[in-house]
Design a protein around this motif. Structure first.
Motif, mmCIF file in Angstrom:
data_model
loop_
_atom_site.group_PDB
_atom_site.id
_atom_site.type_symbol
_atom_site.label_atom_id
_atom_site.label_comp_id
_atom_site.label_asym_id
_atom_site.label_seq_id
_atom_site.Cartn_x
_atom_site.Cartn_y
_atom_site.Cartn_z
ATOM 1 N N MET A 47 -6.111 -42.893 9.649
ATOM 2 C CA MET A 47 -5.938 -43.709 10.857
ATOM 3 C C MET A 47 -5.015 -44.899 10.342
ATOM 4 N N ALA A 48 -5.451 -45.383 9.332
ATOM 5 C CA ALA A 48 -4.566 -46.637 8.687
ATOM 6 C C ALA A 48 -3.071 -46.071 8.591
ATOM 7 N N TYR A 49 -3.241 -44.937 7.753
ATOM 8 C CA TYR A 49 -1.895 -44.517 7.303
ATOM 9 C C TYR A 49 -0.956 -44.345 8.724
ATOM 10 N N ARG A 50 -1.516 -43.397 9.641
ATOM 11 C CA ARG A 50 -0.631 -43.169 10.715
ATOM 12 C C ARG A 50 -0.112 -44.651 11.375
ATOM 13 N N PHE A 51 -1.031 -45.522 11.319
ATOM 14 C CA PHE A 51 -0.862 -46.637 12.177
ATOM 15 C C PHE A 51 -0.009 -47.529 11.213
ATOM 16 N N ALA A 52 0.178 -47.560 10.124
ATOM 17 C CA ALA A 52 1.074 -48.322 9.247
ATOM 18 C C ALA A 52 2.357 -47.578 9.437
ATOM 19 N N LYS A 53 2.563 -46.231 9.582
ATOM 20 C CA LYS A 53 3.694 -45.626 9.542
ATOM 21 C C LYS A 53 4.377 -45.588 10.809
ATOM 22 N N ALA A 54 3.579 -45.722 12.143
ATOM 23 C CA ALA A 54 4.148 -45.988 13.053
ATOM 24 C C ALA A 54 4.576 -47.195 13.371
ATOM 25 N N LEU A 55 3.757 -48.196 12.921
ATOM 26 C CA LEU A 55 4.449 -49.745 13.109
ATOM 27 C C LEU A 55 5.608 -49.960 12.372
ATOM 28 N N ASP A 56 6.006 -49.283 11.182
ATOM 29 C CA ASP A 56 7.235 -49.229 10.449
ATOM 30 C C ASP A 56 8.353 -48.908 11.125
ATOM 31 N N PHE A 57 7.899 -47.388 11.667
ATOM 32 C CA PHE A 57 8.951 -46.843 12.427
ATOM 33 C C PHE A 57 9.264 -47.598 13.788
ATOM 34 N N ALA A 58 8.570 -48.290 14.483
ATOM 35 C CA ALA A 58 8.446 -48.723 15.809
ATOM 36 C C ALA A 58 9.182 -50.237 15.506
ATOM 37 N N HIS A 59 9.637 -50.670 14.308
ATOM 38 C CA HIS A 59 10.298 -51.945 13.984
ATOM 39 C C HIS A 59 11.224 -52.411 15.018
ATOM 40 N N ALA A 60 12.379 -51.602 15.287
ATOM 41 C CA ALA A 60 13.284 -52.029 16.105
ATOM 42 C C ALA A 60 12.527 -52.155 17.387
ATOM 43 N N LYS A 61 11.820 -51.447 18.031
ATOM 44 C CA LYS A 61 11.034 -51.504 19.584
ATOM 45 C C LYS A 61 10.163 -52.897 19.574
ATOM 46 N N LEU A 62 9.447 -52.983 18.285
ATOM 47 C CA LEU A 62 8.795 -54.310 18.189
ATOM 48 C C LEU A 62 9.539 -55.799 18.300
ATOM 49 N N VAL A 63 10.684 -55.671 17.712
ATOM 50 C CA VAL A 63 11.587 -56.863 17.733
ATOM 51 C C VAL A 63 12.075 -56.828 19.029
ATOM 52 N N GLU A 64 12.422 -55.920 19.746
ATOM 53 C CA GLU A 64 13.005 -56.117 21.337
ATOM 54 C C GLU A 64 12.008 -56.741 21.980
ATOM 55 N N ARG A 65 10.711 -56.642 21.615
ATOM 56 C CA ARG A 65 9.686 -57.199 22.377
ATOM 57 C C ARG A 65 9.239 -58.731 22.013
#
Length: 297
Positions: free
Chosen positions: A240-258
């Motif tokens: 679960m921690a691995y999947r979350f860390a990977k998704a948070l990394d891949f979601a970086h552009a979406k996160l910065v937009e928000r």
């Protein structure tokens, strides 16, 4: 076959502060990026309560400011905590905000004045205690302290003249945005003050708030602060921690937009801001190794 997403509870803080803003943005970005995860945010009293809830396995992950995390990891005033770092999310430079008509130019000008320090459980409030202590001041006896029920109350109190200043931290912090939009300004630290603070509390780092970080801010501001984290409960599943860390990394552009502060949420910063590798969750370490982040064995 079970196609339901894996639910992850993420504790934030009281409405109106930076943690709910960031947490909601991170949850939305991760959920968009990896539909097999469903991150659900929960408002809490802030960092101190989040640590307690994580240790009781009542949350999967939670946002915790650097100072409460430091105290928990070091066992200051409490047993040593073994909570794990999932991500370093952003650096938090501590500053005061005053109204535009205030004559205050420095921290010393605010001594004896009513100050909105934030909520009792907030890591930002604890940062204020450490910064003042480093300057040889006491957050409560050298000022008229006001502790809030909700982070959003501070800017209102300042606007109404019930306090002389609001203490806060971060770039893009909602309270400071509200105050500076109304014509207020920020007060940082002089270089010799920073040196004095770091002599006593060297876990605090010098941070420069770039000009233009807030409405009307034409000059960079010097401050000290630390990194805030997403921490995970000790029993959190490695996958679960691995999947979350990977998704948070891949979601970086979406996160910065928000949320602007999301720009600092990078795997490299998680490694750099962690006291040691043992503090990072094993699932996150595995992701950092897969990504070949520097220094991961």
């Amino acid at each position: 076959m079970n196609d339901l997403p894996t639910k992850i509870s993420l504790g934030t803080a009281t409405p109106g502060g930076g943690f709910p803003l960031y947490g909601d943005a991170a949850a939305a970005a991760v959920n968009e990026t990896d539909p097999s995860l469903l991150v659900q945010t929960k408002n809490t009293a802030g960092s101190a309560e989040n640590i307690r809830l994580l240790e009781a396995d009542e949350l999967d992950m939670a946002l915790v400011a650097g100072e409460p995390a430091y105290e928990a990891f070091a066992g200051i005033g409490r047993p040593t905590s073994n909570l794990k770092i999932i991500a370093a999310i952003y650096s938090s430079p501590g500053m005061f905000a005053v109204r535009g008509d205030s004559s205050a130019k420095s921290v010393r000008d605010l001594v004896g004045k009513p100050i909105a320090w934030g909520t009792r459980a907030s890591g930002i409030t604890l940062l204020g205690k450490y910064v003042m202590d480093g300057l040889g001041l006491d957050r409560e006896s050298d000022f008229e302290p006001h502790f809030l029920d909700k982070a959003a109350d501070g800017p209102v109190m300042l606007a109404e003249g019930r306090v002389a200043a609001q203490w806060g931290a971060g770039i893009g912090w909602p309270g400071f945005t509200a105050i500076t939009k109304a014509g207020g300004r920020l007060i940082g630290l002089a270089s010799d003050d920073i040196e004095k603070i770091r002599t006593k509390h060297n876990f605090l780092k010098p941070i420069v708030v770039p000009a233009g970080s807030y409405p009307g801010q034409t000059e960079p501001i010097q401050a000290v602060g630390s990194w805030s984290y997403i921490l995970g409960r000790v029993s959190l599943d490695e996958d679960m921690a691995y999947r979350f860390a990977k998704a948070l990394d891949f979601a970086h552009a979406k996160l910065v937009e928000r949320v602007e502060q999301g720009a600092e949420t990078r795997p490299e910063n998680t490694l750099a801001a962690s006291p040691n590798l043992q503090r990072i969750h094993p699932g996150v370490l595995r992701y950092l190794a897969d990504k070949d982040v520097d220094s991961i064995a």
